[in-house]
Write a protein that holds these residues in place. Structure first.
Motif, short mmCIF file in Angstrom:
data_model
loop_
_atom_site.label_atom_id
_atom_site.label_comp_id
_atom_site.label_asym_id
_atom_site.label_seq_id
_atom_site.Cartn_x
_atom_site.Cartn_y
_atom_site.Cartn_z
N ASN A 31 21.28 -23.57 -9.50
CA ASN A 31 20.59 -24.46 -10.43
C ASN A 31 19.14 -24.72 -10.01
OD1 ASN A 31 22.96 -24.69 -11.95
ND2 ASN A 31 23.67 -26.39 -10.72
N GLU A 43 32.05 -24.87 -12.37
CA GLU A 43 31.82 -24.13 -13.60
C GLU A 43 30.54 -24.61 -14.27
OE1 GLU A 43 35.33 -24.35 -16.01
OE2 GLU A 43 36.59 -23.69 -14.36
N GLY A 44 29.75 -23.65 -14.77
CA GLY A 44 28.50 -23.98 -15.44
C GLY A 44 27.28 -23.85 -14.54
N ASP A 45 27.47 -23.73 -13.23
CA ASP A 45 26.35 -23.57 -12.31
C ASP A 45 25.69 -22.20 -12.51
OD1 ASP A 45 26.68 -26.05 -11.19
OD2 ASP A 45 27.65 -25.33 -9.35
N ILE A 46 24.38 -22.15 -12.30
CA ILE A 46 23.62 -20.89 -12.37
C ILE A 46 23.26 -20.49 -10.94
CG2 ILE A 46 21.58 -19.72 -13.28
CD1 ILE A 46 23.45 -20.70 -15.49
N LYS A 57 21.22 -12.86 -11.42
CA LYS A 57 21.39 -14.22 -11.92
C LYS A 57 22.71 -14.28 -12.69
CE LYS A 57 18.53 -17.75 -14.09
NZ LYS A 57 17.25 -18.00 -14.77
N GLU A 59 26.09 -16.94 -14.22
CA GLU A 59 26.62 -18.26 -14.56
C GLU A 59 28.08 -18.30 -14.17
OE1 GLU A 59 27.46 -21.17 -18.39
OE2 GLU A 59 26.30 -19.34 -18.66
N PHE A 76 32.40 -14.75 -13.74
CA PHE A 76 30.98 -15.04 -13.95
C PHE A 76 30.44 -14.24 -15.11
CE2 PHE A 76 31.26 -11.55 -10.96
CZ PHE A 76 30.31 -10.67 -11.41
N LEU A 79 23.34 -13.04 -16.32
CA LEU A 79 22.25 -13.49 -17.17
C LEU A 79 21.04 -12.59 -16.98
CD1 LEU A 79 22.56 -17.30 -16.41
CD2 LEU A 79 23.54 -16.08 -18.33
#
Length: 80
Positions: A31, A43-46, A57, A59, A76, A79
Motif C-alpha cells: 500500500n 485481502e485488498g492490499d497492494i 504489482k 493485489e 492474487f 496489476l
C-alpha cells in the motif's frame, strides 16, 4: 498472514528466505509503504516488488494457509 509467507505460498517469490531478504532490502512495498517481512497482509492490499528494473504489482485476493500449486495464481491479481 506474514508478508514473507504470503509471497512464498502464493508463489510470487519461490523461497521464503528470498522473500525475507527482499523485504529487508526495502524492495517490497505494501500500500505504498516499505514493508518488513513480518507485516500482516490482508485481502485488498497492494504489494509492489522491485527486482532490478522489473516491478511486479499485485493485489491480494486471498490469504489461505494451505494452497495447492494449481490454486496459487488465484491468490492474487496482477496489476499494470
Amino acid at each position: 498472514m506474514r508478508l514473507d509467507k504470503y509471497l512464498k505460498i502464493s508463489r510470487i517469490i519461490k523461497r521464503r528466505t528470498v522473500a525475507n531478504e527482499a523485504c529487508d532490502a526495502g524492495r517490497v512495498t505494501v500500500n505504498g509503504k516499505i514493508a518488513k517481512a513480518g507485516l500482516e497482509v490482508k485481502e485488498g492490499d497492494i504489494i509492489e516488488i522491485r527486482f532490478g528494473s522489473n516491478i511486479t504489482k499485485v493485489e491480494v485476493l486471498s490469504t489461505k494457509e494451505n494452497v495447492r500449486k494449481e490454486e496459487a495464481p488465484n491468490m492474487f491479481k496482477t496489476l499494470e
